[in-house]
Design a protein around this motif. Sequence first.
Motif, short mmCIF file in Angstrom:
data_model
loop_
_atom_site.label_atom_id
_atom_site.label_comp_id
_atom_site.label_asym_id
_atom_site.label_seq_id
_atom_site.Cartn_x
_atom_site.Cartn_y
_atom_site.Cartn_z
N HIS A 1 65.53 29.57 3.53
CA HIS A 1 66.79 29.08 2.96
C HIS A 1 66.56 28.44 1.59
N LYS A 2 65.54 27.62 1.46
CA LYS A 2 65.25 26.95 0.19
C LYS A 2 64.85 27.96 -0.88
N ALA A 3 64.06 28.97 -0.48
CA ALA A 3 63.64 29.99 -1.44
C ALA A 3 64.83 30.78 -1.96
N CYS A 4 65.77 31.08 -1.08
CA CYS A 4 66.97 31.83 -1.49
C CYS A 4 67.85 30.99 -2.41
N GLN A 5 67.99 29.70 -2.10
CA GLN A 5 68.77 28.82 -2.95
C GLN A 5 68.13 28.68 -4.33
N LYS A 6 66.83 28.53 -4.35
CA LYS A 6 66.11 28.31 -5.60
C LYS A 6 66.24 29.49 -6.54
N LYS A 7 66.21 30.71 -5.98
CA LYS A 7 66.22 31.91 -6.82
C LYS A 7 67.52 32.69 -6.73
N ASN A 8 68.52 32.05 -6.11
CA ASN A 8 69.84 32.67 -5.99
C ASN A 8 69.76 34.05 -5.33
N LEU A 9 69.06 34.11 -4.20
CA LEU A 9 68.88 35.35 -3.46
C LEU A 9 69.74 35.34 -2.21
N LYS A 10 70.06 36.51 -1.71
CA LYS A 10 70.78 36.62 -0.45
C LYS A 10 69.83 36.33 0.70
N ALA A 11 70.22 35.42 1.57
CA ALA A 11 69.37 35.07 2.72
C ALA A 11 69.46 36.18 3.78
N PRO A 12 68.46 36.33 4.61
CA PRO A 12 68.55 37.29 5.72
C PRO A 12 69.74 36.98 6.62
N ASP A 13 70.36 38.02 7.13
CA ASP A 13 71.47 37.84 8.08
C ASP A 13 70.95 37.42 9.45
N GLU A 14 69.75 37.88 9.77
CA GLU A 14 69.20 37.64 11.11
C GLU A 14 67.70 37.37 11.02
N PHE A 15 67.21 36.65 12.00
CA PHE A 15 65.78 36.38 12.14
C PHE A 15 65.34 36.82 13.53
N GLN A 16 64.25 37.59 13.57
CA GLN A 16 63.64 37.95 14.85
C GLN A 16 62.33 37.19 14.96
N VAL A 17 62.23 36.32 15.97
CA VAL A 17 61.06 35.46 16.13
C VAL A 17 60.30 35.87 17.38
N PHE A 18 59.01 36.16 17.21
CA PHE A 18 58.14 36.52 18.32
C PHE A 18 57.18 35.35 18.58
N LEU A 19 57.22 34.81 19.78
CA LEU A 19 56.35 33.70 20.17
C LEU A 19 55.27 34.22 21.10
N ASN A 20 54.05 34.19 20.63
CA ASN A 20 52.92 34.76 21.39
C ASN A 20 51.98 33.69 21.91
N ASP A 21 51.51 33.91 23.13
CA ASP A 21 50.41 33.11 23.67
C ASP A 21 49.83 33.89 24.85
N LEU A 22 48.78 33.35 25.45
CA LEU A 22 48.16 34.00 26.60
C LEU A 22 49.11 33.96 27.80
N PRO A 23 48.92 34.84 28.78
CA PRO A 23 49.91 35.00 29.87
C PRO A 23 50.24 33.75 30.66
N ASN A 24 49.27 32.83 30.82
CA ASN A 24 49.54 31.64 31.62
C ASN A 24 50.13 30.48 30.81
N ASN A 25 50.50 30.75 29.58
CA ASN A 25 51.24 29.74 28.82
C ASN A 25 52.55 29.43 29.54
N ASP A 26 53.05 28.20 29.36
CA ASP A 26 54.29 27.78 30.02
C ASP A 26 55.50 28.36 29.27
N PHE A 27 55.66 29.69 29.37
CA PHE A 27 56.77 30.36 28.70
C PHE A 27 58.12 29.93 29.28
#
Length: 364
Positions: free
Chosen positions: A77-103
């Motif tokens: 958001h700050k980078a887009c404001q600083k350079k007057n760029l269009k921000a992404p419409d959507e964000f896809q976030v992948f959270l990775n850890d080993l299988p026994n993590n408390d998902f």
Amino acid sequence: MDLLNVLHMNATYRDCSYANSSTLQKYVMFKSEKVLQDAIEDYGANGFPECFNLADLGCSTGTNTFLFVANTLDSVHKACQKKNLKAPDEFQVFLNDLPNNDFNAVFKMAPPFCSKLENEKDLQRSLKCFICGVPGSFYTRLFPSKSLHFVHSSYSVHWLSQVPEKLVENKGNINIARASPPSVYEAYFNQFKRDFTTFLRMRSEEIIPDGRMVLTLLGRGVSDPNSEECCYIHELLAKSLQDLVAEGLLGEEDINSFNLPFYTPFTDELKTIIESESSFGIDKVETFEVKWDMRDQDEIIKSKENSGKFIAKTTRAVMESLLAYHFGNTFMDKIFERFAKHATEHLSREKSIYFNILVSLTKK
């Protein structure tokens, strides 16, 4: 030891959970925030995609997991404001850890987090964020080819894929120690070199050209792998285990057959491996020190525990799964009671630090 199914941070429902005992990791994330912001701004110099795909490797659980996500979205958001760029419409976030993590705990936190983002009063900040969990080792492929724009990992890649072989001469120690022979360092370094090379190769297939990766890991600021700077906290843990041997609760062989899958590289070692693997260009390498008891470095953190108990709690949240698998759950309280005592005695004589390496990379 099958680390894929053994290693995990203590789950949220535990009294000594990682979620409640990760103030050190939170402080380190704040310290690395500027480098993350610079990497995002540099990547977005010519604009961002409509859907920005980012991954956090070794996400664990608790508020730190979503602190990274919030910091990254804010940086975009700050980078887009600083350079007057269009921000992404959507964000896809992948959270990775080993299988026994408390998902389960992670997934419970995700809907309110995403809902808050979508309902920001400032319409410029209102956005859609889609979060999913990705269980598995980051020493394997985790994502489709050329699907990620940004990858982050904090306090994870110093964990090895396995305990190094040929550690028979490391008797009485559980990691590289001041008394360890050169063969122990060689075994650990060779395992780290293989693992980190694999890590870079896997990410090079998953990150788009010119995509970015920011890594923070424990390391050492001196070339000597036997220096107290990187060895001593594990020596105190080994000393705590030896206390139980003296009391007849553990056998000497129990300790001789246990070693941690953990390596703290020298800064030059890390840079050499990155350059040799050659998939990424190094944009920035920074180092910083954090006290074992970093509460007096951060006024936000309030705790009445003495330093030894504080350090024992934070160490237990990270190390307990490995210790319990090898030594059994029965001795965990005793081990960390003794560890707290030894840490208190050590810090009464001198202040010790964790040496951190922060590296920002660009996919070639």
